[in-house]
Design a protein around this motif. Sequence first.
Motif, PDB file in Angstrom:
ATOM      1  N   ARG A   1       0.833  -1.209   0.000  1.00  0.00           N
ATOM      2  CA  ARG A   1       0.000   0.000   0.000  1.00  0.00           C
ATOM      3  C   ARG A   1       0.866   1.257   0.000  1.00  0.00           C
ATOM      4  O   ARG A   1       0.598   2.211  -0.724  1.00  0.00           O
ATOM      5  N   PHE A   2       1.903   1.240   0.835  1.00  0.00           N
ATOM      6  CA  PHE A   2       2.805   2.391   0.870  1.00  0.00           C
ATOM      7  C   PHE A   2       3.479   2.591  -0.489  1.00  0.00           C
ATOM      8  O   PHE A   2       3.639   3.724  -0.954  1.00  0.00           O
ATOM      9  N   MET A   3       3.877   1.496  -1.128  1.00  0.00           N
ATOM     10  CA  MET A   3       4.521   1.628  -2.433  1.00  0.00           C
ATOM     11  C   MET A   3       3.539   2.155  -3.472  1.00  0.00           C
ATOM     12  O   MET A   3       3.877   3.050  -4.266  1.00  0.00           O
ATOM     13  N   TYR A   4       2.321   1.618  -3.471  1.00  0.00           N
ATOM     14  CA  TYR A   4       1.330   2.048  -4.461  1.00  0.00           C
ATOM     15  C   TYR A   4       1.038   3.542  -4.328  1.00  0.00           C
ATOM     16  O   TYR A   4       0.944   4.262  -5.341  1.00  0.00           O
ATOM     17  N   GLU A   5       0.886   4.032  -3.106  1.00  0.00           N
ATOM     18  CA  GLU A   5       0.580   5.445  -2.897  1.00  0.00           C
ATOM     19  C   GLU A   5       1.682   6.359  -3.419  1.00  0.00           C
ATOM     20  O   GLU A   5       1.426   7.507  -3.788  1.00  0.00           O
ATOM     21  N   ARG A   6       2.904   5.837  -3.506  1.00  0.00           N
ATOM     22  CA  ARG A   6       4.041   6.658  -3.941  1.00  0.00           C
ATOM     23  C   ARG A   6       4.337   6.552  -5.429  1.00  0.00           C
ATOM     24  O   ARG A   6       5.118   7.343  -5.948  1.00  0.00           O
ATOM     25  N   VAL A   7       3.741   5.574  -6.104  1.00  0.00           N
ATOM     26  CA  VAL A   7       4.022   5.426  -7.542  1.00  0.00           C
ATOM     27  C   VAL A   7       2.770   5.556  -8.411  1.00  0.00           C
ATOM     28  O   VAL A   7       2.878   5.582  -9.642  1.00  0.00           O
ATOM     29  N   LYS A   8       1.589   5.645  -7.794  1.00  0.00           N
ATOM     30  CA  LYS A   8       0.352   5.573  -8.574  1.00  0.00           C
ATOM     31  C   LYS A   8       0.200   6.720  -9.572  1.00  0.00           C
ATOM     32  O   LYS A   8      -0.467   6.563 -10.609  1.00  0.00           O
ATOM     33  N   ASP A   9       0.802   7.893  -9.289  1.00  0.00           N
ATOM     34  CA  ASP A   9       0.655   9.030 -10.191  1.00  0.00           C
ATOM     35  C   ASP A   9       1.611   8.948 -11.384  1.00  0.00           C
ATOM     36  O   ASP A   9       1.208   9.158 -12.527  1.00  0.00           O
ATOM     37  N   LYS A  10       2.872   8.615 -11.110  1.00  0.00           N
ATOM     38  CA  LYS A  10       3.872   8.606 -12.184  1.00  0.00           C
ATOM     39  C   LYS A  10       4.042   7.246 -12.837  1.00  0.00           C
ATOM     40  O   LYS A  10       4.316   7.155 -14.034  1.00  0.00           O
ATOM     41  N   ASN A  11       3.907   6.179 -12.069  1.00  0.00           N
ATOM     42  CA  ASN A  11       4.145   4.830 -12.601  1.00  0.00           C
ATOM     43  C   ASN A  11       3.047   3.860 -12.174  1.00  0.00           C
ATOM     44  O   ASN A  11       3.323   2.845 -11.531  1.00  0.00           O
ATOM     45  N   PRO A  12       1.806   4.129 -12.524  1.00  0.00           N
ATOM     46  CA  PRO A  12       0.722   3.227 -12.099  1.00  0.00           C
ATOM     47  C   PRO A  12       0.849   1.836 -12.714  1.00  0.00           C
ATOM     48  O   PRO A  12       0.286   0.874 -12.200  1.00  0.00           O
ATOM     49  N   GLN A  13       1.599   1.727 -13.826  1.00  0.00           N
ATOM     50  CA  GLN A  13       1.728   0.430 -14.489  1.00  0.00           C
ATOM     51  C   GLN A  13       2.467  -0.586 -13.641  1.00  0.00           C
ATOM     52  O   GLN A  13       2.404  -1.799 -13.909  1.00  0.00           O
ATOM     53  N   LEU A  14       3.170  -0.129 -12.603  1.00  0.00           N
ATOM     54  CA  LEU A  14       3.852  -1.073 -11.724  1.00  0.00           C
ATOM     55  C   LEU A  14       2.866  -2.004 -11.031  1.00  0.00           C
ATOM     56  O   LEU A  14       3.199  -3.142 -10.695  1.00  0.00           O
ATOM     57  N   PHE A  15       1.651  -1.517 -10.819  1.00  0.00           N
ATOM     58  CA  PHE A  15       0.638  -2.327 -10.134  1.00  0.00           C
ATOM     59  C   PHE A  15      -0.445  -2.804 -11.104  1.00  0.00           C
ATOM     60  O   PHE A  15      -1.557  -3.117 -10.693  1.00  0.00           O
ATOM     61  N   GLU A  16      -0.110  -2.856 -12.373  1.00  0.00           N
ATOM     62  CA  GLU A  16      -1.049  -3.356 -13.367  1.00  0.00           C
ATOM     63  C   GLU A  16      -1.394  -4.819 -13.058  1.00  0.00           C
ATOM     64  O   GLU A  16      -0.513  -5.647 -12.827  1.00  0.00           O
ATOM     65  N   GLY A  17      -2.686  -5.126 -13.038  1.00  0.00           N
ATOM     66  CA  GLY A  17      -3.125  -6.484 -12.750  1.00  0.00           C
ATOM     67  C   GLY A  17      -3.417  -6.738 -11.288  1.00  0.00           C
ATOM     68  O   GLY A  17      -3.882  -7.821 -10.932  1.00  0.00           O
ATOM     69  N   VAL A  18      -3.139  -5.756 -10.427  1.00  0.00           N
ATOM     70  CA  VAL A  18      -3.377  -5.927  -8.992  1.00  0.00           C
ATOM     71  C   VAL A  18      -4.752  -5.362  -8.639  1.00  0.00           C
ATOM     72  O   VAL A  18      -5.129  -4.271  -9.091  1.00  0.00           O
ATOM     73  N   ASP A  19      -5.514  -6.096  -7.859  1.00  0.00           N
ATOM     74  CA  ASP A  19      -6.814  -5.626  -7.367  1.00  0.00           C
ATOM     75  C   ASP A  19      -6.538  -4.623  -6.252  1.00  0.00           C
ATOM     76  O   ASP A  19      -6.299  -4.991  -5.101  1.00  0.00           O
ATOM     77  N   ILE A  20      -6.543  -3.344  -6.606  1.00  0.00           N
ATOM     78  CA  ILE A  20      -6.177  -2.290  -5.652  1.00  0.00           C
ATOM     79  C   ILE A  20      -7.154  -2.238  -4.482  1.00  0.00           C
ATOM     80  O   ILE A  20      -6.772  -2.027  -3.326  1.00  0.00           O
ATOM     81  N   GLU A  21      -8.449  -2.444  -4.783  1.00  0.00           N
ATOM     82  CA  GLU A  21      -9.440  -2.408  -3.697  1.00  0.00           C
ATOM     83  C   GLU A  21      -9.145  -3.499  -2.672  1.00  0.00           C
ATOM     84  O   GLU A  21      -9.202  -3.263  -1.459  1.00  0.00           O
ATOM     85  N   ALA A  22      -8.814  -4.700  -3.161  1.00  0.00           N
ATOM     86  CA  ALA A  22      -8.485  -5.784  -2.236  1.00  0.00           C
ATOM     87  C   ALA A  22      -7.203  -5.478  -1.470  1.00  0.00           C
ATOM     88  O   ALA A  22      -7.044  -5.882  -0.318  1.00  0.00           O
ATOM     89  N   LEU A  23      -6.305  -4.740  -2.101  1.00  0.00           N
ATOM     90  CA  LEU A  23      -5.050  -4.374  -1.436  1.00  0.00           C
ATOM     91  C   LEU A  23      -5.318  -3.554  -0.176  1.00  0.00           C
ATOM     92  O   LEU A  23      -4.605  -3.661   0.813  1.00  0.00           O
ATOM     93  N   TYR A  24      -6.394  -2.737  -0.213  1.00  0.00           N
ATOM     94  CA  TYR A  24      -6.702  -1.872   0.921  1.00  0.00           C
ATOM     95  C   TYR A  24      -7.675  -2.499   1.907  1.00  0.00           C
ATOM     96  O   TYR A  24      -7.833  -2.012   3.026  1.00  0.00           O
ATOM     97  N   THR A  25      -8.371  -3.539   1.491  1.00  0.00           N
ATOM     98  CA  THR A  25      -9.364  -4.152   2.385  1.00  0.00           C
ATOM     99  C   THR A  25      -8.866  -5.435   3.030  1.00  0.00           C
ATOM    100  O   THR A  25      -9.553  -6.002   3.878  1.00  0.00           O
ATOM    101  N   THR A  26      -7.667  -5.882   2.628  1.00  0.00           N
ATOM    102  CA  THR A  26      -7.108  -7.108   3.178  1.00  0.00           C
ATOM    103  C   THR A  26      -6.048  -6.766   4.202  1.00  0.00           C
ATOM    104  O   THR A  26      -5.192  -5.916   3.955  1.00  0.00           O
ATOM    105  N   ASP A  27      -6.100  -7.419   5.353  1.00  0.00           N
ATOM    106  CA  ASP A  27      -5.137  -7.159   6.409  1.00  0.00           C
ATOM    107  C   ASP A  27      -3.810  -7.837   6.091  1.00  0.00           C
ATOM    108  O   ASP A  27      -3.771  -8.941   5.557  1.00  0.00           O
TER     109      ASP A  27
END
Length: 526
Positions: free
Chosen positions: A447-473
């Motif tokens: 989550r910390f990594m996604y928040e820091r790259v989502k604007d410039k390099n969102p493709q790094l998390f291509e294929g990842v269910d972002i919603e599940a990333l935030y709702t899963t402990d």
Amino acid sequence: MSNSVELLSSQTSQLSLNENKQNCPNSSNTKINIPSSTTCNTTTSIQNTQMKTDELEKLYPTRKLGLGYFHSLPEKLFLKILKRLAAPELLNLSLVSKALYIYSGDERIWKALCISRDSGSFYFWETWRWTYLFQRNSNPKQPFPKRLIVKDFYAPKLQNLYFRCHIPMHCFNQIPFCGVERRHISTLTFEEFDRVYDKGSKPLIIQGAMDNWPAMQKWQKNAFLTKYGDQMFYVDEVDDNCHKLVMRLRDYIRYSEINKDEDPIYLFDPKFGDNYPEMLSDYEIPIFFKEDYFNVLNDGTEAEQERPRFRWFLWGCPRSGSSFHVDFNHTSAWNALISGRKRWALYPPHICPPNVKATQDEDGEISYNSPYVVKWLLQTYPTLPAQWKPIEVIQEPGEIIWVPSGWWHMVLNLTETIAVTQNFVNRNNWRAALADLIKERDFRCLRFMYERVKDKNPQLFEGVDIEALYTTDSSDSDSSDDDDDSNSDSSDSDSNSNSDSNSDSNSNLNSNINSDLNSNINPNAN
């Protein structure tokens, strides 16, 4: 305890044993005949005789007579029983018979007792037994009493152990041929390294990259000891609670210079950059390894605490090293050798090293059990046909070795060595590392990594269910940020409690990653 020590000393002086100079398998003074480097044959040296056990016991009756009914137990089981005894019980047991005198002196048992009592604050006195009996402020008689010479004693496990603890390192100095290419940094461009060695998954020795490092002078033994001798460093040994030991450097060097352990304690400190930040300016990360996606977490916030450990300061004595393993999270690694010599053995990702037991659980997690380095080189390596031999290289001072993501590797310190190593994730191994982080449920880090790259390099998390990333402990959300001191069992128990509710989310996160492990992501794309 002092009474036990006095009793042991008095009994030792009164015992009258045969003066035959038969080797005592657990003696710190015993000498064994090892062939010269040109004729050293470790295969035949370590093999047991083909004689049957009953024939051997007739030739060497001391063990059977000294153990009584216990002689019928397998030697391994009997040693496990002794490990459950306290120090006074071991001392008393050593007075019963010659055989029990040898078994109760097993250095591995006394090492465990020392660490259980003293953690990393022990002061090493020639052997672990004397270290336990005579603590730091003791004034033991010098020299220490000699170990007794015991005649007609046969114990294959102890004798093989003794051999491995005392075999000279020159027996490992030669390799059949060097299987790793050497390149001088002046002849290697970043583009060629990326194409041939990184994307091509090919190990490499880089020369000339360390020539101007201040560490080449500041980290030499005497200079480093002068500055940091009284400072504390982490080592690879753990205490009863699975916490890494912390030792004073001066104490570690004393131990490293005189120990005879099969697998010596290895100074392996992941926090030197935090505790002694000036050391970070003594070396420079080579240009080939500067791209590291985890660097986005180095912003001084709580995100930095979620970054996996990635750099280590290493100080190892001869015989120390690392048994076969694959680096965590599919990271790649480089290891820069300041002084000493290291022997490396490597296998590509698709080949599990011989005699390394690897198992995979239902979640795809792989665990493995590998023999100690010297044991593997003595007992497994000589039996391998040429096609199953590892790729080998001997690393010299001033050289950097590059280990690609996923490669099995084993390291033996041939001499005292000082080194620095770092692991990293770049465009070529990010997708594999991402899948690993999801599999390990390290969602806080993600989550910390996604928040820091989502604007410039969102493709790094291509294929990842972002919603599940935030709702899963995360499995480690409640664990200590000190991953070197925490017990992995505790974090596992936290994650298991929510495994049913989170299983679907975890599956969604992984669904699109595993099919795209070979994708190349450009971190500089806008």
